[in-house]
Design a protein around this motif. Structure first.
Motif, mmCIF file in Angstrom:
data_model
loop_
_atom_site.group_PDB
_atom_site.id
_atom_site.type_symbol
_atom_site.label_atom_id
_atom_site.label_comp_id
_atom_site.label_asym_id
_atom_site.label_seq_id
_atom_site.Cartn_x
_atom_site.Cartn_y
_atom_site.Cartn_z
ATOM 1 N N ALA A 165 -0.014 11.307 6.091
ATOM 2 C CA ALA A 165 1.015 11.519 7.121
ATOM 3 C C ALA A 165 2.154 12.371 6.569
ATOM 4 C CB ALA A 165 1.539 10.174 7.611
ATOM 5 N N TYR A 166 2.529 12.129 5.314
ATOM 6 C CA TYR A 166 3.591 12.926 4.708
ATOM 7 C C TYR A 166 3.180 14.388 4.584
ATOM 8 C CZ TYR A 166 6.665 14.755 1.060
ATOM 9 O OH TYR A 166 7.522 15.533 0.343
ATOM 10 N N LEU A 167 1.939 14.622 4.111
ATOM 11 C CA LEU A 167 1.464 15.999 3.977
ATOM 12 C C LEU A 167 1.373 16.685 5.329
ATOM 13 C CD1 LEU A 167 -1.325 15.579 1.254
ATOM 14 C CD2 LEU A 167 0.995 16.476 0.968
ATOM 15 N N ALA A 168 0.921 15.946 6.350
ATOM 16 C CA ALA A 168 0.838 16.524 7.689
ATOM 17 C C ALA A 168 2.233 16.886 8.205
ATOM 18 C CB ALA A 168 0.143 15.570 8.646
ATOM 19 N N ALA A 169 3.205 16.002 7.945
ATOM 20 C CA ALA A 169 4.574 16.293 8.380
ATOM 21 C C ALA A 169 5.136 17.499 7.647
ATOM 22 C CB ALA A 169 5.463 15.069 8.141
ATOM 23 N N MET A 170 4.831 17.625 6.357
ATOM 24 C CA MET A 170 5.307 18.780 5.608
ATOM 25 C C MET A 170 4.660 20.063 6.110
ATOM 26 S SD MET A 170 7.570 17.758 3.520
ATOM 27 C CE MET A 170 7.690 19.195 2.465
ATOM 28 N N GLU A 171 3.361 20.011 6.432
ATOM 29 C CA GLU A 171 2.700 21.200 6.973
ATOM 30 C C GLU A 171 3.281 21.584 8.329
ATOM 31 O OE1 GLU A 171 -1.421 20.312 7.087
ATOM 32 O OE2 GLU A 171 -1.702 20.411 4.911
ATOM 33 N N GLU A 172 3.555 20.586 9.170
ATOM 34 C CA GLU A 172 4.147 20.878 10.476
ATOM 35 C C GLU A 172 5.546 21.457 10.319
ATOM 36 O OE1 GLU A 172 4.606 21.064 14.620
ATOM 37 O OE2 GLU A 172 2.853 20.896 13.314
ATOM 38 N N ARG A 173 6.294 20.898 9.377
ATOM 39 C CA ARG A 173 7.635 21.425 9.147
ATOM 40 C C ARG A 173 7.566 22.859 8.640
ATOM 41 N NH1 ARG A 173 11.375 17.893 5.328
ATOM 42 N NH2 ARG A 173 10.860 16.420 6.989
ATOM 43 N N ALA A 174 6.624 23.127 7.733
ATOM 44 C CA ALA A 174 6.477 24.494 7.224
ATOM 45 C C ALA A 174 6.062 25.448 8.337
ATOM 46 C CB ALA A 174 5.457 24.523 6.087
ATOM 47 N N ARG A 175 5.169 24.981 9.222
ATOM 48 C CA ARG A 175 4.730 25.827 10.326
ATOM 49 C C ARG A 175 5.893 26.142 11.263
ATOM 50 N NH1 ARG A 175 3.463 25.322 15.445
ATOM 51 N NH2 ARG A 175 3.862 23.082 15.411
ATOM 52 N N ALA A 183 -11.726 -12.253 -3.129
ATOM 53 C CA ALA A 183 -10.699 -12.123 -2.094
ATOM 54 C C ALA A 183 -9.716 -11.000 -2.411
ATOM 55 C CB ALA A 183 -9.943 -13.438 -1.946
ATOM 56 N N ALA A 184 -9.478 -10.762 -3.700
ATOM 57 C CA ALA A 184 -8.476 -9.766 -4.069
ATOM 58 C C ALA A 184 -8.962 -8.336 -3.846
ATOM 59 C CB ALA A 184 -8.075 -9.958 -5.528
ATOM 60 N N PHE A 185 -10.253 -8.110 -4.046
ATOM 61 C CA PHE A 185 -10.752 -6.733 -3.958
ATOM 62 C C PHE A 185 -10.528 -6.110 -2.573
ATOM 63 C CE2 PHE A 185 -12.316 -7.149 -8.111
ATOM 64 C CZ PHE A 185 -12.781 -5.915 -8.542
ATOM 65 N N PRO A 186 -10.877 -6.759 -1.456
ATOM 66 C CA PRO A 186 -10.592 -6.142 -0.139
ATOM 67 C C PRO A 186 -9.093 -5.934 0.103
ATOM 68 C CG PRO A 186 -12.191 -7.900 0.079
ATOM 69 C CD PRO A 186 -11.638 -8.003 -1.308
ATOM 70 N N LEU A 187 -8.262 -6.857 -0.413
ATOM 71 C CA LEU A 187 -6.825 -6.698 -0.217
ATOM 72 C C LEU A 187 -6.287 -5.505 -1.002
ATOM 73 C CD1 LEU A 187 -5.695 -10.434 -0.380
ATOM 74 C CD2 LEU A 187 -6.172 -9.038 1.643
ATOM 75 N N VAL A 188 -6.747 -5.350 -2.242
ATOM 76 C CA VAL A 188 -6.323 -4.182 -3.034
ATOM 77 C C VAL A 188 -6.807 -2.890 -2.383
ATOM 78 C CG1 VAL A 188 -6.573 -3.024 -5.260
ATOM 79 C CG2 VAL A 188 -6.195 -5.485 -5.180
ATOM 80 N N ALA A 189 -8.057 -2.899 -1.871
ATOM 81 C CA ALA A 189 -8.566 -1.715 -1.175
ATOM 82 C C ALA A 189 -7.715 -1.395 0.045
ATOM 83 C CB ALA A 189 -10.024 -1.934 -0.772
ATOM 84 N N GLY A 190 -7.254 -2.440 0.752
ATOM 85 C CA GLY A 190 -6.392 -2.211 1.906
ATOM 86 C C GLY A 190 -5.063 -1.588 1.514
ATOM 87 N N ILE A 191 -4.484 -2.043 0.387
ATOM 88 C CA ILE A 191 -3.225 -1.466 -0.077
ATOM 89 C C ILE A 191 -3.400 0.007 -0.446
ATOM 90 C CG2 ILE A 191 -1.489 -1.586 -1.902
ATOM 91 C CD1 ILE A 191 -1.926 -4.613 -1.973
ATOM 92 N N LEU A 192 -4.496 0.307 -1.153
ATOM 93 C CA LEU A 192 -4.762 1.710 -1.496
ATOM 94 C C LEU A 192 -4.986 2.562 -0.248
ATOM 95 C CD1 LEU A 192 -7.117 1.247 -4.588
ATOM 96 C CD2 LEU A 192 -4.687 1.836 -4.575
ATOM 97 N N GLY A 193 -5.689 1.996 0.735
ATOM 98 C CA GLY A 193 -5.932 2.737 1.970
ATOM 99 C C GLY A 193 -4.638 3.025 2.719
ATOM 100 N N HIS A 194 -3.751 2.044 2.750
ATOM 101 C CA HIS A 194 -2.472 2.263 3.425
ATOM 102 C C HIS A 194 -1.646 3.321 2.699
ATOM 103 C CE1 HIS A 194 0.850 1.321 6.055
ATOM 104 N NE2 HIS A 194 1.637 1.151 5.009
ATOM 105 N N SER A 195 -1.686 3.339 1.374
ATOM 106 C CA SER A 195 -0.979 4.377 0.616
ATOM 107 C C SER A 195 -1.548 5.758 0.917
ATOM 108 C CB SER A 195 -1.072 4.077 -0.881
ATOM 109 O OG SER A 195 -0.491 2.832 -1.187
#
Length: 455
Positions: free
Chosen positions: A166-176, A148-160
């Motif tokens: 999203a942060y990198l995309a926002a930084m690229e848009e800001r730089a552009r 049960a823990a493995f899918p939950l840990v994978a979900g946490i890593l995926g959300h990170s």
């Protein structure tokens, strides 16, 4: 093709190579988990049911980018078939569920992932509990907790990972956007600099050229009747054009410098030079009277230069267009503003001024005076000269004067007077007075003429 997870374009072959590697590793882990048993210490070949679970659950993994929820559902269903097929439920055999859970968490929002992934883990545990109801040991409980823990840990890593992308995309848009803003700012500054250079070049030479034209016109008119005055006018012409060349040479040299100038060669002109400016017009035959109203005050350098240039340009336009030998300058000093008016009663080519002429320049003028007799000759000769000038394309003088007045927070108006002639009026704001001796600093401008002073 486009990688939905990475958000960027990837080569087709590279994408398939990555997918093949992920699917192959997951297949091996799932098949290895199907070969495990609780009691056997030796590793036996995986049964046919393990192959079935591994093939079906891994076959849908390449679709996790386009249909992550469906991939989680299929792999979870395959994991729920593990206990009924008498296979050992372990983190290895549910490896496809872990991969699908990570992909789903990367693409789904936090609320959806928080609902789907715990449900998937609960279904995997529930399938084992139902099949082994009443015979679950502590070893089985710890194994199910890991499952049960493995899918939950994978979900946490995926959300990170989703947050990082999203942060990198926002930084690229800001730089552009910052780069676009810098480009726009650079283009704006280049345009402003071009206008400033054009205005300064004009200010340096237009006044002298206008006076030179007037002196040449007077010399041509007096050539036969007054040879001595003709020679005087020609000497004035040589000195005026020499001043224009010197000013032009200095400005071009400044523009060609690669670094900043250490200091200007001489201070910027202001109302303190007004008497010298008026004298240069008088030598060209234009009689100028100056009237001061109120108490003169010292002006900041930028405002002082603006006032000087407005008077200079207005008188230059009188010389070029009015067809008259006189003009009147009035400076009205109030508590919060100074009003500058330049008027003439000419009947010449006033229409040429209405279109706009470029802002003229600072000039000290030099040489002997033509004399008071040249004034009448100036009026007659510039009358015909103004007609010739009016046929030329209009310049940017009034535009330049308005720009200068607006730059210091003032305003300028210009147009024909009902009684005849042309009037230029500018209102420029004044800074607060600092002392009772403010008038002393502008005593020099007043020397050009007091109230009602006519030279």
């Amino acid at each position: 093709m486009t990688d939905p997870g990475g958000g960027g374009a990837r080569p087709h072959g590279r994408w398939w190579s990555r997918e093949a590697a992920v699917t192959a590793v997951t297949f091996v882990l799932c098949l290895f988990g199907g070969a495990l048993t609780v009691d056997d210490r030796s590793l036996s070949p995986p049964p046919a049911a393990a192959y079935l679970i591994a093939v079906v659950s891994c076959a849908v993994l390449p679709a996790r980018h386009r249909a992550p929820l469906a991939t989680v559902a299929v792999t979870t269903a395959c994991g729920m078939l593990v206990p009924p097929l008498h296979l050992l439920v372990s983190p290895l055999i549910v490896a496809p569920v872990v991969v699908a859970a990570y992909a789903f968490a990367v693409r789904a929002d936090r609320r959806a992932a928080s609902a789907v992934l715990p449900a998937s883990a609960a279904l995997l545990v529930a399938s084992e509990v139902v099949v082994a109801y009443g015979t679950v040991s502590w070893q089985d409980a710890s194994r199910m907790a890991a499952v049960a823990a493995f899918p939950l840990v994978a979900g946490i890593l995926g959300h990170s990972t989703q947050n990082r992308r999203a942060y990198l995309a926002a930084m690229e848009e800001r730089a552009r956007r910052a780069e676009e803003s810098r480009d726009a700012e650079a283009r704006r500054r280049v345009a402003e600099e071009r206008v400033r250079i054009a205005r300064e070049l004009h200010d340096l030479v237009a006044h002298q050229i206008t006076l030179a034209n007037a002196q040449a016109t007077v010399a041509a008119h007096l050539f036969d009747v007054r040879p001595e005055q003709t020679r005087t006018s020609l000497r004035e012409l040589v000195e005026t054009t020499g001043d224009a060349l010197d000013g032009l040479r200095a400005t071009v040299g400044l523009l060609r410098q690669t670094g900043d100038a250490a200091a200007p060669a001489e201070p910027a002109p202001g109302l303190s030079r007004l008497p010298t400016l008026l004298e240069s017009f008088r030598r060209a035959g234009l009689e100028v009277s100056v009237h001061h109203e109120g108490t003169p005050r010292p002006l900041p350098p930028g405002l002082d230069l603006t006032a000087y240039r407005i008077v200079q340009e207005a008188l230059t336009n009188v010389t070029k267009h009015a067809g008259t030998g006189s003009a009147r300058v009035r400076l009205a000093w109030n508590r919060d503003r100074v009003t500058i008016t330049v008027a003439d009663d000419g009947r010449g080519a006033a229409d040429g001024r209405g279109a706009a002429e470029p802002p003229p320049t600072a000039s000290t003028g030099s040489g002997a005076s033509i004399g008071s007799t040249a004034s009448a000759e100036f009026t007659a000769s510039t009358g015909s000269g103004a007609s010739a000038m009016s046929a030329r394309p209009p310049g940017y003088g009034l535009i330049g004067m308005r720009e200068r007045a607006a730059a210091v927070g003032g305003r300028l108006s210009a147009g024909r007077r009902p009684e005849g002639g042309f009037l230029v009026s500018a209102e420029l704001p004044l800074p607060p007075a600092r002392g009772a001796d403010a008038a002393a600093a502008v005593e020099a401008p007043a020397a050009g003429g007091g109230t009602g002073d006519a030279p």
